[in-house]
Design an enzyme around this catalytic site. Sequence first.
Site, PDB file in Angstrom:
ATOM      1  CB  SER A 186      -0.750   0.337   1.417  1.00 33.30           C
ATOM      2  OG  SER A 186      -2.100  -0.980   1.277  1.00 33.30           O
ATOM      3  CG  HIS A 232      -2.748   2.865   3.729  1.00 31.31           C
ATOM      4  ND1 HIS A 232      -3.461   3.136   3.314  1.00 31.31           N
ATOM      5  CD2 HIS A 232      -2.203   2.072   3.860  1.00 31.31           C
ATOM      6  CE1 HIS A 232      -4.534   2.083   2.897  1.00 31.31           C
ATOM      7  NE2 HIS A 232      -3.045   1.348   3.635  1.00 31.31           N
TER       8      HIS A 232
END
Length: 288
Positions: A186, A232
């Site tokens: 991610s 993230h």
Amino acid sequence: MTSQPPSPTPPGAEAIPYCYRHPDRETHVRCQRCERPICPDCMREAAVGHQCVECVREGNRTVRPATAVFGGAAVAAPRVTWVLLALNVLAYGAEVLMPDEVLRRFEMWSYGVYQGEWWRLITSAFLHAPPPSFWHIVFNMWALYAIGPELERRLGSARYAVLYLLSALGGSVAVYLFGTEAVGASGAIYGLFGALFVVARRLGYDARGVLWLIGINVVLTFVVPGISWQGHLGGLAVGTLVTLGFAYAPARNRAAVQFGTAVAVLVALVLLVTALPPGAYPIPGVTG
């Protein structure tokens, strides 16, 4: 006593051409550039007619190779994207076979990195939530498949690979500083989101759709439990920064500026890990 006149030469005999590279081969084809006679083995297809080997070679020296929009060789097929997809799928296969062993050795674990296990900063970016959970790898690989090829064509394969790996590293460094452990591509994917926004703005495209994409995913990062917000946001920040250096580098010194940007980001990330202890900046009340 009179001398005998020489035998007449058959008409056209003196004009029979022979290949300049193969003197024993008769030919009636000439190079379109230098007009030397060439046999079939020495012919090279040209826009009009044929050219000899030397003229083709000389022409290739003066032809500027095609390049990607932001430098590097032009990309016919997004090979780096396919390799990254394959590596992630293979790593997930290893998790299916040996989940505990693979995660124990290769997941992002801040205190393991602090003890010298540096490989976790990168290997964790190729691992995902182990079975029976499949949504993690499915979402990340779908995103890589959807936006990876376009970015690779715009940036060139080498710059795209650097962007992906630095974004992955940025996500892991954020986990090191603000969290404890995580797995997943991610960070790299969010770095590609940031890169897509920068590229769209640089080329004058409408970037509102990309902003919506980033906004929705950032919200999901904090709404859905069990997601590493550190990975993230770290990947998003690093991917955006690296692409700014790639996309806005001046044409005259493009390669040098792009290389310098990548090296500077890498050095900064390494220094953060070497200079600070794990979890140096915990944020109260926020988990991920």
